[in-house]
Enzyme design. Structure first.
Site, PDB file in Angstrom:
ATOM      1  N   ASP A   4     -27.709 -11.761  19.789  1.00  0.00           N
ATOM      2  CA  ASP A   4     -28.824 -12.242  20.594  1.00  0.00           C
ATOM      3  C   ASP A   4     -30.009 -11.293  20.478  1.00  0.00           C
ATOM      4  OD1 ASP A   4     -30.245 -13.478  23.068  1.00  0.00           O
ATOM      5  OD2 ASP A   4     -28.416 -14.658  22.884  1.00  0.00           O
ATOM      6  N   HIS A  33     -33.311 -12.543  27.374  1.00  0.00           N
ATOM      7  CA  HIS A  33     -32.406 -13.618  26.945  1.00  0.00           C
ATOM      8  C   HIS A  33     -30.983 -13.117  26.729  1.00  0.00           C
ATOM      9  CE1 HIS A  33     -30.746 -16.823  24.311  1.00  0.00           C
ATOM     10  NE2 HIS A  33     -31.635 -17.607  24.909  1.00  0.00           N
ATOM     11  N   SER A 184     -28.601 -22.345  25.816  1.00  0.00           N
ATOM     12  CA  SER A 184     -28.337 -20.920  25.595  1.00  0.00           C
ATOM     13  C   SER A 184     -27.412 -20.344  26.650  1.00  0.00           C
ATOM     14  CB  SER A 184     -29.648 -20.123  25.623  1.00  0.00           C
ATOM     15  OG  SER A 184     -30.379 -20.253  24.442  1.00  0.00           O
TER      16      SER A 184
END
Length: 267
Positions: A4, A33, A184
């Site tokens: 990621d 994120h 996600s």
């Protein structure tokens, strides 16, 4: 195991980090994120060891497929040593496809599948009802679409009756004062759930549950989704993935010998 944007804040159970984009030992970033993805893995399995492999340019969050390729090679190299149950990719190619597609990461996906490492990939957020991200369409990955957590697809979620393997809550995920949504954040719930059921199975019976068996268990114990208006699939198993993750139900089945036998799982 997470590929990621890196680590933006403290993550519980973080045992290793590396930046495959900048080639250094720190996966630190201002992008949130990756840390949110890690928090979702831990929401499913609070005892999971987290390895963060940064595959994005710092500051932009743009994923490098070349860095992801190198990171997946690393995962394969250390899969047995680290007893890796699952690797999560909450990113995808920009294209949406409605059939299995070969990408630059397909060789690595196949290698990891042969090592019995579950590769979990987010379906994407284009709202497609008959297609998913090209990376998520690969035959050697687990494609995860997003729901609202209450049995209905999230409006933004890509899904495909032939390609989606499982659906999980990806709506209104709270993290450090912010609220986010996306496939996600559905995918790491599934990655964590696979780690959790495999761990519980091993603790109960003293041998490993395969990744395919873990997925089958999660599908069999999942909750039916509202399919009103959804596009029909074309394969014999079309729609088998249109069930919403129910980890409590899956863990109950791990301890139920009759339920395991019905699924063809040997204890």
């Amino acid at each position: 195991m997470i590929l990621d944007t890196g680590v933006s804040s403290a993550i519980d159970n973080l045992i290793y980090q590396y930046d495959f984009y900048a080639h250094d030992s720190s996966a630190a970033t201002t992008e949130t994120h990756g840390s949110i993805v890690a928090s979702q893995v831990l929401a499913a399995d609070s005892e999971a060891n987290i390895v963060m492999l940064k595959v994005a340019a710092d500051g932009s969050g743009t994923i490098s497929l070349a860095a992801a390729d190198a990171a997946l090679d690393w995962v394969a190299k250390y899969a047995q040593q680290l007893n890796i149950a699952a690797v999560n990719l909450s990113f995808g190619a920009s294209s949406v496809v409605s059939r299995e597609t070969v990408t630059s990461l397909s060789d690595e996906f196949e290698t990891l599948s042969n090592l019995d490492v579950a590769v979990v990939v987010a379906a994407g957020n284009s709202g497609a009802r008959s297609g998913v991200s090209a990376l998520a369409s690969d035959s050697n990955v687990i494609c995860v679409s997003a729901s609202d957590g209450e049995g209905t697809f999230a409006s933004f979620s890509n899904r495909d009756a032939d390609l989606t393997d499982l659906v999980a809550d990806g709506m209104d995920i709270a993290y450090m004062g912010s609220v986010v949504s996306g496939t996600s954040f559905s995918a790491p719930l599934v990655a964590g759930a696979i780690a959790e059921v495999k761990s519980e199975f091993y603790a109960s019976y003293g041998h490993e549950l395969s990744s395919n068996e873990a997925l089958h268990l999660l599908q069999a114990t999942g909750d039916a989704l509202n399919r009103t208006g959804e596009v029909a699939g074309t394969s014999a198993s079309a729609g088998s993935g249109y069930v919403e993750l129910d980890l409590t139900g899956a863990l109950g089945a791990v301890y139920d010998l009759a339920a395991l036998a019905a699924l063809g799982i040997v204890v």
